[in-house]
Design a protein around this motif. Structure first.
Motif, mmCIF file in Angstrom:
data_model
loop_
_atom_site.group_PDB
_atom_site.id
_atom_site.type_symbol
_atom_site.label_atom_id
_atom_site.label_comp_id
_atom_site.label_asym_id
_atom_site.label_seq_id
_atom_site.Cartn_x
_atom_site.Cartn_y
_atom_site.Cartn_z
ATOM 1 N N VAL A 149 -11.286 -60.288 -0.354
ATOM 2 C CA VAL A 149 -11.683 -61.901 -1.211
ATOM 3 C C VAL A 149 -13.500 -62.217 -0.977
ATOM 4 N N ILE A 150 -13.886 -62.047 0.097
ATOM 5 C CA ILE A 150 -15.296 -62.631 -0.475
ATOM 6 C C ILE A 150 -16.191 -60.996 -0.175
ATOM 7 N N HIS A 151 -16.120 -60.143 -0.131
ATOM 8 C CA HIS A 151 -16.678 -58.598 -0.653
ATOM 9 C C HIS A 151 -16.311 -59.151 -2.415
ATOM 10 N N GLY A 152 -15.244 -59.084 -2.961
ATOM 11 C CA GLY A 152 -15.231 -58.463 -4.418
ATOM 12 C C GLY A 152 -15.909 -59.701 -4.969
ATOM 13 N N PHE A 153 -15.842 -60.907 -4.401
ATOM 14 C CA PHE A 153 -16.325 -62.524 -5.154
ATOM 15 C C PHE A 153 -17.776 -62.042 -5.269
ATOM 16 N N VAL A 154 -18.564 -61.779 -4.168
ATOM 17 C CA VAL A 154 -19.358 -61.621 -3.468
ATOM 18 C C VAL A 154 -20.690 -60.345 -4.563
ATOM 19 N N GLY A 155 -19.699 -59.068 -4.355
ATOM 20 C CA GLY A 155 -20.584 -58.375 -5.184
ATOM 21 C C GLY A 155 -20.307 -58.838 -6.856
ATOM 22 N N LEU A 156 -19.771 -59.307 -7.165
ATOM 23 C CA LEU A 156 -19.510 -59.463 -9.425
ATOM 24 C C LEU A 156 -20.860 -60.655 -8.941
ATOM 25 N N GLU A 157 -20.854 -61.367 -8.056
ATOM 26 C CA GLU A 157 -21.734 -62.449 -8.040
ATOM 27 C C GLU A 157 -23.315 -61.781 -7.977
ATOM 28 N N ASP A 159 -24.087 -59.226 -8.871
ATOM 29 C CA ASP A 159 -24.141 -58.198 -10.115
ATOM 30 C C ASP A 159 -24.456 -59.485 -11.484
ATOM 31 N N ASP A 160 -24.761 -60.534 -11.063
ATOM 32 C CA ASP A 160 -24.331 -61.168 -12.206
ATOM 33 C C ASP A 160 -23.182 -61.365 -13.421
ATOM 34 N N ALA A 161 -22.460 -61.236 -12.620
ATOM 35 C CA ALA A 161 -21.257 -60.296 -13.475
ATOM 36 C C ALA A 161 -20.444 -61.939 -14.168
ATOM 37 N N PHE A 162 -20.319 -63.095 -13.338
ATOM 38 C CA PHE A 162 -19.772 -64.517 -13.882
ATOM 39 C C PHE A 162 -21.106 -65.303 -15.149
ATOM 40 N N HIS A 163 -20.897 -65.260 -16.422
ATOM 41 C CA HIS A 163 -21.152 -65.953 -17.318
ATOM 42 C C HIS A 163 -20.522 -66.888 -17.847
ATOM 43 N N ARG A 164 -19.565 -67.255 -17.676
ATOM 44 C CA ARG A 164 -18.731 -68.545 -18.805
ATOM 45 C C ARG A 164 -19.450 -69.957 -17.792
ATOM 46 N N GLU A 165 -19.684 -71.015 -18.082
ATOM 47 C CA GLU A 165 -19.973 -72.412 -17.269
ATOM 48 C C GLU A 165 -19.525 -72.552 -16.520
ATOM 49 N N ASP A 170 -17.784 -73.414 -7.636
ATOM 50 C CA ASP A 170 -16.195 -73.738 -7.902
ATOM 51 C C ASP A 170 -15.094 -72.799 -6.833
ATOM 52 N N SER A 171 -15.139 -70.998 -8.402
ATOM 53 C CA SER A 171 -14.149 -70.242 -8.563
ATOM 54 C C SER A 171 -14.304 -70.230 -6.971
ATOM 55 N N TYR A 172 -15.414 -69.864 -6.268
ATOM 56 C CA TYR A 172 -15.717 -69.420 -4.807
ATOM 57 C C TYR A 172 -14.238 -69.772 -4.026
ATOM 58 N N ARG A 173 -14.834 -71.591 -3.863
ATOM 59 C CA ARG A 173 -13.617 -72.297 -3.143
ATOM 60 C C ARG A 173 -12.393 -72.287 -3.522
ATOM 61 N N PHE A 174 -11.974 -72.410 -4.636
ATOM 62 C CA PHE A 174 -10.430 -72.598 -5.225
ATOM 63 C C PHE A 174 -9.961 -70.877 -4.699
ATOM 64 N N VAL A 175 -11.067 -69.412 -4.722
ATOM 65 C CA VAL A 175 -10.155 -68.232 -4.279
ATOM 66 C C VAL A 175 -10.206 -68.688 -2.722
ATOM 67 N N VAL A 176 -10.866 -69.411 -2.059
ATOM 68 C CA VAL A 176 -10.759 -69.728 -0.473
ATOM 69 C C VAL A 176 -9.190 -69.620 0.028
ATOM 70 N N ASP A 177 -9.190 -70.829 -1.000
ATOM 71 C CA ASP A 177 -7.925 -72.007 -1.058
ATOM 72 C C ASP A 177 -6.378 -71.515 -1.228
ATOM 73 N N THR A 178 -6.701 -70.907 -2.533
ATOM 74 C CA THR A 178 -5.515 -69.697 -2.725
ATOM 75 C C THR A 178 -5.189 -69.231 -1.738
ATOM 76 N N HIS A 179 -6.333 -67.985 -1.385
ATOM 77 C CA HIS A 179 -5.910 -67.428 -0.312
ATOM 78 C C HIS A 179 -5.423 -68.223 1.021
ATOM 79 N N ILE A 180 -5.991 -69.431 1.375
ATOM 80 C CA ILE A 180 -5.489 -69.900 2.756
ATOM 81 C C ILE A 180 -3.924 -71.282 2.107
ATOM 82 N N ASN A 181 -4.142 -71.099 1.077
ATOM 83 C CA ASN A 181 -2.075 -71.780 0.658
ATOM 84 C C ASN A 181 -1.186 -70.333 0.724
ATOM 85 N N GLY A 182 -1.865 -69.233 0.856
ATOM 86 C CA GLY A 182 -1.196 -67.956 0.547
ATOM 87 C C GLY A 182 -0.432 -67.693 1.937
ATOM 88 N N MET A 183 -1.578 -67.860 2.956
ATOM 89 C CA MET A 183 -1.315 -67.819 4.526
ATOM 90 C C MET A 183 0.003 -68.649 5.021
#
Length: 203
Positions: A149-157, A159-165, A170-183
């Motif tokens: 999760v960390i490596h994939g997100f940071v790698g995209l970030e 590389d300036d891959a996120f363009h939506r407003e 905020d998206s990163y926190r959502f992804v991390v929280d989703t992982h925590i909820n999965g655990m």
């Protein structure tokens, strides 16, 4: 930078800064010599080869990661520790893209020092999920997933891959929280693990 006081630590620090500025691969001995203000032959008095300074940068990068994650985890446990570590990890990776890219490479089998430092960085993640109620096997899965999760997100970030407003933070926190909820969900399904977590694998 004056040549007075130049030593191996200074050379490695300069190489690390260059890696963050231009990327790891483009850093050459000639470029590094120019950065520290000496002729290339003089640089070899402190670092005997390109491979040697690359190893030095890698080792320093992983050591820096250890320090950042350790500070983030102090006084925290469970989901709070996972969130704090993930936030600190992302910030460090974005601030030091060249060093970060080098820090996640697999260690060479013969490089015991690098393997030891890398193990410490991964073990911090294991310690953060140790109280989540996962079995040892699922804890390995959880740490691998968290690193992905960390490596994939940071790698995209990076590389300036996120363009939506939408703020990537905020998206990163959502992804991390989703992982925590999965655990949490996995722990609830599998039941609490009564055995202590002793993981010695580089997940």
């Amino acid at each position: 930078m004056p040549r007075d006081g130049l030593d191996r630590a200074t050379v490695i620090a300069a190489a690390s800064e260059l890696a963050d500025e231009v990327g790891f691969a483009p850093v050459t001995v000639g470029l590094l010599a120019e950065r520290v203000g000496v002729r290339t032959p003089s640089l070899y008095k402190h670092v005997d080869s390109l491979d040697a300074f690359q190893r030095g940068v890698s080792l320093q990068a992983v050591g820096d990661t250890d320090a950042v994650l350790t500070r983030a985890a102090v006084g925290r446990s469970g989901p709070d520790a996972v969130r704090a570590i993930a936030e600190a990890y992302r910030k460090w990776a974005l601030d030091h893209p060249g060093r970060y890219a080098e820090s996640v490479r697999a260690p060479r089998p013969e490089n015991d020092e690098y393997q030891a430092v890398t193990y410490e960085a991964v073990q911090i993640l294991f310690d953060a999920v140790a109280g989540s109620g996962l079995t040892d096997e699922r804890a390995i899965d959880a740490v691998r997933a968290l690193r992905t999760v960390i490596h994939g997100f940071v790698g995209l970030e990076n590389d300036d891959a996120f363009h939506r407003e939408r703020d990537p933070a905020d998206s990163y926190r959502f992804v991390v929280d989703t992982h925590i909820n999965g655990m949490r969900a996995e722990a609830a399904i599998g039941g609490p693990d009564t055995a202590p977590l002793h993981v010695r694998e580089r997940a």
